[in-house]
Scaffold this motif. Sequence first.
Motif, PDB file in Angstrom:
ATOM      1  N   PHE A 163       9.642   1.744 -11.171  1.00 46.15           N
ATOM      2  CA  PHE A 163       9.780   3.120 -11.638  1.00 46.15           C
ATOM      3  C   PHE A 163       8.521   3.924 -11.355  1.00 46.15           C
ATOM      4  O   PHE A 163       8.591   5.055 -10.861  1.00 46.15           O
ATOM      5  CB  PHE A 163      10.104   3.143 -13.138  1.00 46.15           C
ATOM      6  N   GLY A 164       7.367   3.330 -11.639  1.00 44.75           N
ATOM      7  CA  GLY A 164       6.108   4.043 -11.462  1.00 44.75           C
ATOM      8  C   GLY A 164       5.793   4.314 -10.008  1.00 44.75           C
ATOM      9  O   GLY A 164       5.587   5.455  -9.597  1.00 44.75           O
ATOM     10  N   ALA A 165       5.734   3.239  -9.201  1.00 45.86           N
ATOM     11  CA  ALA A 165       5.367   3.408  -7.795  1.00 45.86           C
ATOM     12  C   ALA A 165       6.500   4.007  -6.976  1.00 45.86           C
ATOM     13  O   ALA A 165       6.261   4.762  -6.045  1.00 45.86           O
ATOM     14  CB  ALA A 165       4.945   2.062  -7.204  1.00 45.86           C
ATOM     15  N   GLY A 166       7.736   3.684  -7.323  1.00 48.22           N
ATOM     16  CA  GLY A 166       8.875   4.163  -6.534  1.00 48.22           C
ATOM     17  C   GLY A 166       9.324   5.558  -6.871  1.00 48.22           C
ATOM     18  O   GLY A 166       9.906   6.244  -6.030  1.00 48.22           O
ATOM     19  N   ILE A 167       9.045   6.026  -8.090  1.00 49.31           N
ATOM     20  CA  ILE A 167       9.546   7.345  -8.508  1.00 49.31           C
ATOM     21  C   ILE A 167       8.411   8.264  -8.957  1.00 49.31           C
ATOM     22  O   ILE A 167       8.213   9.342  -8.397  1.00 49.31           O
ATOM     23  CB  ILE A 167      10.601   7.194  -9.618  1.00 49.31           C
ATOM     24  N   LEU A 168       7.666   7.852  -9.976  1.00 48.44           N
ATOM     25  CA  LEU A 168       6.660   8.734 -10.560  1.00 48.44           C
ATOM     26  C   LEU A 168       5.475   8.992  -9.625  1.00 48.44           C
ATOM     27  O   LEU A 168       4.992  10.120  -9.525  1.00 48.44           O
ATOM     28  CB  LEU A 168       6.156   8.165 -11.883  1.00 48.44           C
ATOM     29  N   LEU A 169       4.986   7.961  -8.965  1.00 47.65           N
ATOM     30  CA  LEU A 169       3.811   8.101  -8.102  1.00 47.65           C
ATOM     31  C   LEU A 169       4.173   8.222  -6.624  1.00 47.65           C
ATOM     32  O   LEU A 169       3.313   8.108  -5.760  1.00 47.65           O
ATOM     33  CB  LEU A 169       2.876   6.909  -8.299  1.00 47.65           C
ATOM     34  N   LYS A 170       5.431   8.480  -6.345  1.00 46.07           N
ATOM     35  CA  LYS A 170       5.916   8.536  -4.970  1.00 46.07           C
ATOM     36  C   LYS A 170       5.138   9.531  -4.123  1.00 46.07           C
ATOM     37  O   LYS A 170       4.703   9.225  -3.016  1.00 46.07           O
ATOM     38  CB  LYS A 170       7.400   8.882  -4.948  1.00 46.07           C
ATOM     39  N   ASP A 171       4.939  10.733  -4.639  1.00 43.71           N
ATOM     40  CA  ASP A 171       4.255  11.770  -3.860  1.00 43.71           C
ATOM     41  C   ASP A 171       2.804  11.391  -3.553  1.00 43.71           C
ATOM     42  O   ASP A 171       2.321  11.623  -2.443  1.00 43.71           O
ATOM     43  CB  ASP A 171       4.305  13.109  -4.590  1.00 43.71           C
ATOM     44  N   ALA A 172       2.118  10.804  -4.527  1.00 48.57           N
ATOM     45  CA  ALA A 172       0.730  10.386  -4.296  1.00 48.57           C
ATOM     46  C   ALA A 172       0.656   9.226  -3.307  1.00 48.57           C
ATOM     47  O   ALA A 172      -0.259   9.171  -2.468  1.00 48.57           O
ATOM     48  CB  ALA A 172       0.077   9.990  -5.617  1.00 48.57           C
ATOM     49  N   LEU A 173       1.606   8.312  -3.381  1.00 47.22           N
ATOM     50  CA  LEU A 173       1.594   7.148  -2.488  1.00 47.22           C
ATOM     51  C   LEU A 173       2.062   7.484  -1.075  1.00 47.22           C
ATOM     52  O   LEU A 173       1.766   6.749  -0.130  1.00 47.22           O
ATOM     53  CB  LEU A 173       2.471   6.040  -3.061  1.00 47.22           C
ATOM     54  N   ASN A 174       2.798   8.576  -0.919  1.00 41.18           N
ATOM     55  CA  ASN A 174       3.317   8.926   0.403  1.00 41.18           C
ATOM     56  C   ASN A 174       2.226   9.343   1.385  1.00 41.18           C
ATOM     57  O   ASN A 174       2.485   9.464   2.577  1.00 41.18           O
ATOM     58  CB  ASN A 174       4.371  10.029   0.298  1.00 41.18           C
ATOM     59  N   SER A 175       1.004   9.530   0.920  1.00 43.58           N
ATOM     60  CA  SER A 175      -0.089   9.851   1.843  1.00 43.58           C
ATOM     61  C   SER A 175      -0.550   8.609   2.614  1.00 43.58           C
ATOM     62  O   SER A 175      -1.263   8.727   3.600  1.00 43.58           O
ATOM     63  CB  SER A 175      -1.257  10.486   1.088  1.00 43.58           C
ATOM     64  N   PHE A 176      -0.126   7.430   2.181  1.00 42.38           N
ATOM     65  CA  PHE A 176      -0.438   6.172   2.871  1.00 42.38           C
ATOM     66  C   PHE A 176       0.806   5.687   3.598  1.00 42.38           C
ATOM     67  O   PHE A 176       1.923   5.955   3.181  1.00 42.38           O
ATOM     68  CB  PHE A 176      -0.889   5.104   1.874  1.00 42.38           C
ATOM     69  N   LYS A 177       0.598   4.938   4.666  1.00 38.56           N
ATOM     70  CA  LYS A 177       1.737   4.434   5.435  1.00 38.56           C
ATOM     71  C   LYS A 177       1.633   2.922   5.615  1.00 38.56           C
ATOM     72  O   LYS A 177       0.552   2.372   5.771  1.00 38.56           O
ATOM     73  CB  LYS A 177       1.802   5.111   6.800  1.00 38.56           C
ATOM     74  N   ILE A 178       2.805   2.279   5.600  1.00 37.25           N
ATOM     75  CA  ILE A 178       2.927   0.847   5.898  1.00 37.25           C
ATOM     76  C   ILE A 178       4.016   0.722   6.963  1.00 37.25           C
ATOM     77  O   ILE A 178       5.168   1.093   6.706  1.00 37.25           O
ATOM     78  CB  ILE A 178       3.330   0.034   4.650  1.00 37.25           C
ATOM     79  N   GLY A 179       3.650   0.212   8.114  1.00 40.60           N
ATOM     80  CA  GLY A 179       4.624   0.023   9.180  1.00 40.60           C
ATOM     81  C   GLY A 179       5.310   1.308   9.603  1.00 40.60           C
ATOM     82  O   GLY A 179       6.478   1.282   9.980  1.00 40.60           O
ATOM     83  N   GLY A 180       4.635   2.420   9.495  1.00 36.09           N
ATOM     84  CA  GLY A 180       5.219   3.700   9.888  1.00 36.09           C
ATOM     85  C   GLY A 180       5.988   4.395   8.784  1.00 36.09           C
ATOM     86  O   GLY A 180       6.476   5.503   8.973  1.00 36.09           O
ATOM     87  N   PHE A 181       6.135   3.753   7.638  1.00 34.57           N
ATOM     88  CA  PHE A 181       6.857   4.354   6.518  1.00 34.57           C
ATOM     89  C   PHE A 181       5.885   4.769   5.427  1.00 34.57           C
ATOM     90  O   PHE A 181       4.859   4.118   5.216  1.00 34.57           O
ATOM     91  CB  PHE A 181       7.870   3.361   5.927  1.00 34.57           C
ATOM     92  N   GLN A 182       6.214   5.818   4.724  1.00 31.99           N
ATOM     93  CA  GLN A 182       5.379   6.262   3.619  1.00 31.99           C
ATOM     94  C   GLN A 182       5.409   5.214   2.506  1.00 31.99           C
ATOM     95  O   GLN A 182       6.447   4.598   2.253  1.00 31.99           O
ATOM     96  CB  GLN A 182       5.865   7.606   3.102  1.00 31.99           C
ATOM     97  N   LEU A 183       4.264   5.005   1.864  1.00 33.07           N
ATOM     98  CA  LEU A 183       4.134   3.934   0.870  1.00 33.07           C
ATOM     99  C   LEU A 183       5.064   4.142  -0.325  1.00 33.07           C
ATOM    100  O   LEU A 183       5.641   3.184  -0.837  1.00 33.07           O
ATOM    101  CB  LEU A 183       2.681   3.814   0.407  1.00 33.07           C
ATOM    102  N   GLY A 184       5.241   5.375  -0.778  1.00 31.84           N
ATOM    103  CA  GLY A 184       6.159   5.648  -1.890  1.00 31.84           C
ATOM    104  C   GLY A 184       7.584   5.261  -1.546  1.00 31.84           C
ATOM    105  O   GLY A 184       8.302   4.663  -2.348  1.00 31.84           O
ATOM    106  N   PHE A 185       8.012   5.593  -0.330  1.00 24.01           N
ATOM    107  CA  PHE A 185       9.343   5.215   0.139  1.00 24.01           C
ATOM    108  C   PHE A 185       9.466   3.697   0.225  1.00 24.01           C
ATOM    109  O   PHE A 185      10.473   3.114  -0.170  1.00 24.01           O
ATOM    110  CB  PHE A 185       9.619   5.857   1.503  1.00 24.01           C
ATOM    111  N   TRP A 186       8.411   3.042   0.748  1.00 21.14           N
ATOM    112  CA  TRP A 186       8.441   1.589   0.893  1.00 21.14           C
ATOM    113  C   TRP A 186       8.598   0.903  -0.453  1.00 21.14           C
ATOM    114  O   TRP A 186       9.386  -0.038  -0.593  1.00 21.14           O
ATOM    115  CB  TRP A 186       7.172   1.110   1.594  1.00 21.14           C
ATOM    116  N   PHE A 187       7.841   1.359  -1.473  1.00 18.21           N
ATOM    117  CA  PHE A 187       7.967   0.766  -2.808  1.00 18.21           C
ATOM    118  C   PHE A 187       9.357   0.979  -3.369  1.00 18.21           C
ATOM    119  O   PHE A 187       9.932   0.093  -4.004  1.00 18.21           O
ATOM    120  CB  PHE A 187       6.921   1.334  -3.769  1.00 18.21           C
ATOM    121  N   ALA A 188       9.909   2.161  -3.164  1.00 16.32           N
ATOM    122  CA  ALA A 188      11.242   2.449  -3.694  1.00 16.32           C
ATOM    123  C   ALA A 188      12.305   1.590  -3.026  1.00 16.32           C
ATOM    124  O   ALA A 188      13.277   1.181  -3.669  1.00 16.32           O
ATOM    125  CB  ALA A 188      11.573   3.927  -3.507  1.00 16.32           C
TER     126      ALA A 188
END
Length: 86
Positions: A31-56
Motif C-alpha cells: 500500500f505504501g510503496a505501491g500507492i501512497l509513495l508512488k509519485d516519489a518512487l517514480n523518479s527512480f527506474k528499475i529495468g526501464g520501469f518507474q519504481l512506483g509502478f514496479w512495486f505496485a
Amino acid sequence: MSDQQKKATAYWKKNIRYVLVLLAIWFTVSFGAGILLKDALNSFKIGGFQLGFWFAQQGAIYVFVVLIFVYVRLMNKLDKKYGYNE
C-alpha cells in the motif's frame, strides 16, 4: 491453568505477533510503496520501469514471497522452543 495450557497460550501469542508484524510489513510495502509513495518512487527506474509502478505490479509480490520464507523460519524456531517440532 496447567503448564501445558500456559505453554500453548504463550506459543499462540507469539505466533499471532509474528503474523501481525509480517502482515504490517507487507501492507506497508504494497500500500505504501505501491500507492501512497508512488509519485516519489517514480523518479527512480528499475529495468526501464518507474519504481512506483514496479512495486505496485511486482515488488509487493516478491516481498510477500520473502515474508513466507521468513515466517516458516520463525515458526520452525518457535516450534523447537516450545517443543512442538517433529
